[in-house]
Scaffold this active site. Sequence first.
Site, PDB file in Angstrom:
ATOM      1  CG  HIS A 286       6.679  -7.192  -3.262  1.00  0.00           C
ATOM      2  ND1 HIS A 286       5.696  -6.431  -2.919  1.00  0.00           N
ATOM      3  CD2 HIS A 286       6.484  -7.440  -4.529  1.00  0.00           C
ATOM      4  CE1 HIS A 286       5.035  -5.940  -3.930  1.00  0.00           C
ATOM      5  NE2 HIS A 286       5.482  -6.679  -5.126  1.00  0.00           N
TER       6      HIS A 286
ATOM      7  CG  ASP B 249      -0.089   0.954  -2.770  1.00  0.00           C
ATOM      8  OD1 ASP B 249       0.695   0.116  -3.334  1.00  0.00           O
ATOM      9  OD2 ASP B 249      -0.659   1.936  -3.442  1.00  0.00           O
TER      10      ASP B 249
ATOM     11  CG  LEU C  48      -1.592  -7.599  17.241  1.00  0.00           C
ATOM     12  CD1 LEU C  48      -2.517  -6.045  17.485  1.00  0.00           C
ATOM     13  CD2 LEU C  48       0.002  -7.430  16.678  1.00  0.00           C
TER      14      LEU C  48
HETATM   15  C1  IPE Z   1      -3.789  -2.409  -2.592  1.00  0.00           C
HETATM   16  O1  IPE Z   1      -2.557  -1.839  -3.589  1.00  0.00           O
HETATM   17  C2  IPE Z   1      -3.213  -3.961  -2.692  1.00  0.00           C
HETATM   18  C3  IPE Z   1      -2.282  -4.107  -1.515  1.00  0.00           C
HETATM   19  C4  IPE Z   1      -1.597  -3.121  -0.917  1.00  0.00           C
HETATM   20  C5  IPE Z   1      -2.089  -5.476  -1.155  1.00  0.00           C
HETATM   21  P1  IPE Z   1      -2.617  -2.132  -5.202  1.00  0.00           P
HETATM   22  O2  IPE Z   1      -1.293  -1.402  -5.362  1.00  0.00           O
HETATM   23  O3  IPE Z   1      -2.771  -3.286  -5.564  1.00  0.00           O
HETATM   24  O4  IPE Z   1      -3.415  -0.671  -5.413  1.00  0.00           O
HETATM   25  P2  IPE Z   1      -3.772   0.010  -6.815  1.00  0.00           P
HETATM   26  O5  IPE Z   1      -3.682  -0.846  -7.968  1.00  0.00           O
HETATM   27  O6  IPE Z   1      -2.817   1.095  -6.683  1.00  0.00           O
HETATM   28  O7  IPE Z   1      -5.100   0.628  -6.597  1.00  0.00           O
HETATM   29  C1  IPE Z   2       1.885  -2.995  -2.407  1.00  0.00           C
HETATM   30  O1  IPE Z   2       3.058  -2.566  -3.024  1.00  0.00           O
HETATM   31  C2  IPE Z   2       2.315  -4.466  -2.193  1.00  0.00           C
HETATM   32  C3  IPE Z   2       1.198  -5.284  -2.958  1.00  0.00           C
HETATM   33  C4  IPE Z   2       0.234  -4.897  -3.910  1.00  0.00           C
HETATM   34  C5  IPE Z   2       1.267  -6.630  -2.897  1.00  0.00           C
HETATM   35  P1  IPE Z   2       3.007  -2.449  -4.613  1.00  0.00           P
HETATM   36  O2  IPE Z   2       3.607  -3.611  -5.288  1.00  0.00           O
HETATM   37  O3  IPE Z   2       1.577  -2.112  -5.057  1.00  0.00           O
HETATM   38  O4  IPE Z   2       4.023  -1.000  -4.804  1.00  0.00           O
HETATM   39  P2  IPE Z   2       3.612   0.017  -5.937  1.00  0.00           P
HETATM   40  O5  IPE Z   2       2.370   0.615  -5.685  1.00  0.00           O
HETATM   41  O6  IPE Z   2       3.781  -0.631  -7.318  1.00  0.00           O
HETATM   42  O7  IPE Z   2       4.688   1.190  -5.708  1.00  0.00           O
HETATM   43 MG    MG Z   3       0.635  -0.409  -5.358  1.00  0.00          MG
END
Ligand code: IPE
Ligand code: IPE
Ligand code: MG
Length: 236
Positions: free
Chosen positions: A33, A16, A127
């Site tokens: 990303h 995240d 792995l």
């Molecule tokens: C969880 O992260 C999903 C992934 C990392 C793929 P999110 O960014 O979607 O989660 P929330 O919305 O902060 O809970």
């Molecule tokens: C996690 O990073 C990746 C996915 C959920 C695909 P985010 O896109 O949720 O990044 P933040 O949380 O907005 O910083």
């Molecule tokens: Mg996020």
Amino acid sequence: MIDLEKIPAHIAIIMDGNGRWAQNRNLPRLAGHNAGMIAMKEIVKAASSLGVHHLTVYAFSTENWRRTTEEVTGIFKLLIIYVEKELNELHQNNIKVRILGDYEKLPADAVKSLERSLKTTKDNTGLQFNIALNYGGRDEILRSVKKLAKEVEMGRMKADAITEEDIANNLYTYGIPDPDMIIRTSGEMRLSNYLLWQSAYSEFVFTDMLWPDFTREDFEMTIEVFQNRKRRFGGR
Ligand code: IPE
Ligand code: IPE
Ligand code: MG
């Protein structure tokens, strides 16, 4: 120092913070990303060389469809690029790819390249790299319950005879041991619908680092944190 004799067998990661990483640099979210994919590539290599058996990464949740079409399609495009570019190396490193989640709902070109990676690596014995894609813990439990209910409905099973093992055997993670450790980056301290059933006794490690900044050294440090935990599983 990390103890190479006590490497967790299964490490799961909630990758995240890609969006915030990009925002901090005045870049579009997709640049975050992309940086996240590069970070993931390094962690896969690190896990493989450390002898981890299972690395499970949360790449796209059942709730992530709530984002803009631009971001969602962009994430899938990056995923295709990752798979196409890395497949040879994954295969050479004896890594087996598995997808957890309802990935067939992804765009057709993504499904195609993912299935190619599954097919190419299916006999590998190093792995196991599990990618959670269009994955939701509740969705997965619901599907398992429905399958078992169907068995009962057909008269092939007694409701009273259903075991925890039956439920686990009908999850996407069938055959995979529960994660020993779950890492979440970006400072959020929640599961966000990840591995709800499987995390019953997982050790959680949270870090404020944003996912694209997470390196092999950070990964090793979290393993060290894990190695200093006392797991009791309800015993004394
Ligand atoms: C969880 O992260 C999903 C992934 C990392 C793929 P999110 O960014 O979607 O989660 P929330 O919305 O902060 O809970
Ligand atoms: C996690 O990073 C990746 C996915 C959920 C695909 P985010 O896109 O949720 O990044 P933040 O949380 O907005 O910083
Ligand atoms: Mg996020």
